[in-house]
Structure formats: C-alpha cells, structure tokens
Design a protein around this motif. Structure first.
Motif, short mmCIF file in Angstrom:
data_model
loop_
_atom_site.label_atom_id
_atom_site.label_comp_id
_atom_site.label_asym_id
_atom_site.label_seq_id
_atom_site.Cartn_x
_atom_site.Cartn_y
_atom_site.Cartn_z
N GLN A 38 0.82 -1.20 0.00
CA GLN A 38 0.00 0.00 0.00
C GLN A 38 0.86 1.26 0.00
OE1 GLN A 38 -2.47 -0.57 3.42
NE2 GLN A 38 -3.94 -1.88 2.32
N GLU A 39 1.95 1.25 0.74
CA GLU A 39 2.85 2.39 0.78
C GLU A 39 3.49 2.63 -0.59
OE1 GLU A 39 5.02 5.64 2.12
OE2 GLU A 39 3.32 4.61 3.03
N VAL A 40 3.92 1.57 -1.25
CA VAL A 40 4.51 1.71 -2.58
C VAL A 40 3.48 2.24 -3.57
CG1 VAL A 40 5.46 0.40 -4.52
CG2 VAL A 40 6.28 -0.04 -2.21
N GLU A 41 2.25 1.72 -3.50
CA GLU A 41 1.19 2.19 -4.40
C GLU A 41 0.86 3.65 -4.13
OE1 GLU A 41 -1.89 -0.62 -3.57
OE2 GLU A 41 -1.13 -2.07 -5.05
N ARG A 42 0.83 4.04 -2.85
CA ARG A 42 0.53 5.44 -2.49
C ARG A 42 1.60 6.37 -3.04
NH1 ARG A 42 2.18 9.05 0.79
NH2 ARG A 42 3.62 7.67 1.88
N ARG A 43 2.88 5.99 -2.88
CA ARG A 43 3.97 6.83 -3.39
C ARG A 43 3.90 6.96 -4.92
NH1 ARG A 43 8.96 4.19 -0.41
NH2 ARG A 43 8.30 4.55 1.73
N GLU A 44 3.59 5.87 -5.59
CA GLU A 44 3.51 5.91 -7.06
C GLU A 44 2.34 6.78 -7.51
OE1 GLU A 44 4.62 5.43 -10.90
OE2 GLU A 44 5.75 4.97 -9.09
N ALA A 45 1.21 6.72 -6.81
CA ALA A 45 0.07 7.57 -7.15
C ALA A 45 0.41 9.04 -6.94
CB ALA A 45 -1.15 7.18 -6.31
N GLU A 46 1.13 9.35 -5.87
CA GLU A 46 1.56 10.73 -5.62
C GLU A 46 2.49 11.21 -6.73
OE1 GLU A 46 3.37 11.18 -1.80
OE2 GLU A 46 1.55 10.61 -0.73
N ARG A 47 3.39 10.34 -7.14
CA ARG A 47 4.34 10.68 -8.21
C ARG A 47 3.59 10.95 -9.52
NH1 ARG A 47 8.40 6.60 -10.97
NH2 ARG A 47 9.58 8.04 -12.21
N GLN A 48 2.59 10.13 -9.83
CA GLN A 48 1.82 10.33 -11.06
C GLN A 48 1.05 11.65 -11.01
OE1 GLN A 48 -0.51 6.79 -11.58
NE2 GLN A 48 1.19 5.64 -12.46
N ARG A 49 0.45 11.96 -9.84
CA ARG A 49 -0.27 13.23 -9.72
C ARG A 49 0.68 14.41 -9.89
NH1 ARG A 49 -3.11 10.39 -5.78
NH2 ARG A 49 -1.77 11.13 -4.11
N LEU A 50 1.87 14.32 -9.30
CA LEU A 50 2.85 15.39 -9.44
C LEU A 50 3.25 15.57 -10.90
CD1 LEU A 50 4.98 17.40 -8.23
CD2 LEU A 50 6.55 15.45 -8.21
N CYS A 51 3.47 14.47 -11.59
CA CYS A 51 3.90 14.54 -12.98
C CYS A 51 2.82 15.11 -13.89
CB CYS A 51 4.36 13.16 -13.46
SG CYS A 51 5.89 12.64 -12.63
N GLN A 52 1.57 14.95 -13.51
CA GLN A 52 0.48 15.53 -14.31
C GLN A 52 0.46 17.05 -14.19
OE1 GLN A 52 -3.00 13.54 -12.88
NE2 GLN A 52 -2.65 11.71 -14.11
N THR A 53 0.95 17.58 -13.07
CA THR A 53 0.90 19.03 -12.86
C THR A 53 2.16 19.75 -13.32
OG1 THR A 53 1.76 18.83 -10.61
CG2 THR A 53 -0.64 18.75 -10.89
N LEU A 54 3.26 19.03 -13.50
CA LEU A 54 4.51 19.67 -13.89
C LEU A 54 4.54 20.00 -15.38
CD1 LEU A 54 7.20 17.59 -11.96
CD2 LEU A 54 6.46 19.91 -11.48
N ASP A 55 5.30 21.03 -15.72
CA ASP A 55 5.53 21.39 -17.12
C ASP A 55 6.42 20.33 -17.75
OD1 ASP A 55 5.91 22.70 -19.54
OD2 ASP A 55 7.49 24.00 -18.73
N LYS A 56 5.97 19.76 -18.84
CA LYS A 56 6.69 18.65 -19.48
C LYS A 56 8.03 19.07 -20.08
CE LYS A 56 2.60 15.90 -20.44
NZ LYS A 56 2.47 15.51 -19.10
N GLU A 57 8.29 20.35 -20.19
CA GLU A 57 9.55 20.85 -20.73
C GLU A 57 10.57 21.17 -19.63
OE1 GLU A 57 10.08 20.89 -24.00
OE2 GLU A 57 8.06 20.08 -24.23
N SER A 58 10.16 21.09 -18.38
CA SER A 58 11.05 21.50 -17.29
C SER A 58 12.06 20.40 -16.94
CB SER A 58 10.22 21.83 -16.04
OG SER A 58 9.68 20.66 -15.49
#
Length: 70
Positions: A38-58
C-alpha cells in the motif's frame, strides 16, 4: 605524514558510512506485506499526480517523471 594518515582514515570512514544503507527488515506477516504494498502504491500515485501538474519541458519533469505514464 601524520596529517596525511588522519585525512586518509577520515576519508575511508566517510566513504564507508556513505555506502552503507540503513537496514530495513523485510515484512514477515501478511499484514506487514499489505502495508508495504500500500505504501509503494501510495507513493507511485503521488508521483503520477505530481507529474500531471509539472511542465513537461522542465528539468524537474525530466528528473522526477522518467518512466511515468501520463
């Protein structure tokens, strides 16, 4: 000569300490394994959410989002 030996010993100790990762015991019960998964899945979900908000050119996106499906 004495200073050189002290510096070499200090560097050897620092290199050894930096190479040693803290020991983390593997889970032994079903409950512990579930918590770990569950901890690994939670971290991966947080990472995916972060990547959706970041500028893809940064540079941060390139550094932190390598391999994330978006």
């Amino acid at each position: 000569m004495r200073l050189r030996a002290t510096v070499l010993i200090g560097l050897a100790v620092a290199a050894t300490a930096g190479a040693c990762a803290p020991y983390e015991a593997e889970p032994v019960s079903v409950y512990q394994w579930e918590r770990k998964v569950q901890e690994v899945e939670r971290r991966e979900a947080e990472r995916q959410r972060l990547c959706q908000t970041l500028d893809k050119e940064s540079p941060r996106y390139e550094r932190e989002c390598a391999g994330v499906k978006s």
